[in-house]
Motif scaffolding. Structure first.
Motif, PDB file in Angstrom:
ATOM      1  N   VAL A  61      -0.081  -5.879  -0.518  1.00 25.56           N
ATOM      2  CA  VAL A  61      -1.163  -6.239  -1.413  1.00 25.56           C
ATOM      3  C   VAL A  61      -1.002  -7.680  -1.852  1.00 25.56           C
ATOM      4  CG1 VAL A  61      -2.260  -5.746  -3.630  1.00 25.56           C
ATOM      5  CG2 VAL A  61      -1.460  -3.879  -2.209  1.00 25.56           C
TER       6      VAL A  61
ATOM      7  N   ASP B   2       0.830  -1.206   0.000  1.00 26.72           N
ATOM      8  CA  ASP B   2       0.000   0.000   0.000  1.00 26.72           C
ATOM      9  C   ASP B   2       0.866   1.257   0.000  1.00 26.72           C
ATOM     10  OD1 ASP B   2      -2.259  -1.494  -0.023  1.00 26.72           O
ATOM     11  OD2 ASP B   2      -2.796  -1.191   2.066  1.00 26.72           O
ATOM     12  N   HIS B   3       1.904   1.207   0.835  1.00 30.27           N
ATOM     13  CA  HIS B   3       2.854   2.316   0.920  1.00 30.27           C
ATOM     14  C   HIS B   3       4.224   1.719   1.156  1.00 30.27           C
ATOM     15  CE1 HIS B   3      -0.428   5.212   1.109  1.00 30.27           C
ATOM     16  NE2 HIS B   3      -0.963   4.473   2.059  1.00 30.27           N
TER      17      HIS B   3
END
Length: 217
Positions: A216, A43-44
């Motif tokens: 993810v 995600d980050h």
């Protein structure tokens, strides 16, 4: 007598006949083989990057008394950058990366020296393909300048911000940290004093994308 004969015949029945139960051999199940781990975008992710570029357009050359020569090219140099990976798509196979850093190149001689510095900013789209990470995007070099000393005192250039494009291809050697080794190709347009020149380069890079958010899947 008949009863004893029947019991003896029952003991001599061949293996597998209806009267003899068949033993079942024990079979050990083979352990399940896990597929190799493939890197995916998080995600980050916090990005750390080191790369060196080798340009093709000569900027400054120094010739020594023994006739050897050292040359500084446009877009030469070693760079360190920090960035952020975000916006994962297609189950982490695609992502976006924004990075900024500092780049320098230096020439030294006993009677002169030259120093090139700039701040590169990259915005790239990434694709994870098996053990490879491919990237393409736009870039700009902010405050590019070359300062000279000694006999190169007059060789000073203050360039305008240089727009460009960047392509890179990495082999991911550590999927958990998304650490990749690869090649980087770039092209920039340098402009100064009313003139301009294209500056292609190719180089080596190492990049790590440390996950900060949930991975993810």
């Amino acid at each position: 007598m008949l009863l004893l004969a029947a019991q003896a015949a029952a003991r001599q029945e061949p293996f597998g006949s209806p009267g003899v139960p068949r033993s079942t051999p024990e079979v050990e199940a083979a352990p399940a083989v896990r597929p190799p781990e493939r890197a995916r975008a998080s995600d980050h992710g916090f990005v750390l990057e080191l790369h060196s570029d080798f340009g093709f357009e000569r900027l400054v050359a120094i010739q020594y008394p023994d006739d050897t020569r050292t040359t500084m090219h446009l877009n030469d140099g070693f760079a360190f950058a920090l960035g952020w990976s975000f916006l994962p798509l297609s189950q982490g196979r695609l992502a976006t990366r924004l990075a900024a850093g500092f780049k320098l190149d230096m020439l030294r001689a006993s009677n002169g020296d030259a120093l090139f510095t700039t701040v590169p900013v990259d915005l790239m789209e990434l694709a994870y393909a098996g053990p490879f990470r491919l990237g393409a995007g736009a870039s700009v070099l902010l405050w590019p300048r070359m300062r000279g000393g000694g006999f190169l005192e007059d060789a000073r250039f203050h360039f305008d911000p240089a727009p460009g494009v960047v392509l890179d291809a990495e082999w991911i050697v550590a999927p958990r940290t998304r650490t990749g080794l690869g090649l980087r190709a770039s092209w920039y347009r340098f402009s100064w004093d009313g003139g301009s020149r294209g500056a292609p380069s190719i180089g080596l890079l190492i990049r790590t994308d440390l996950p900060v958010g949930r991975r993810v899947r």
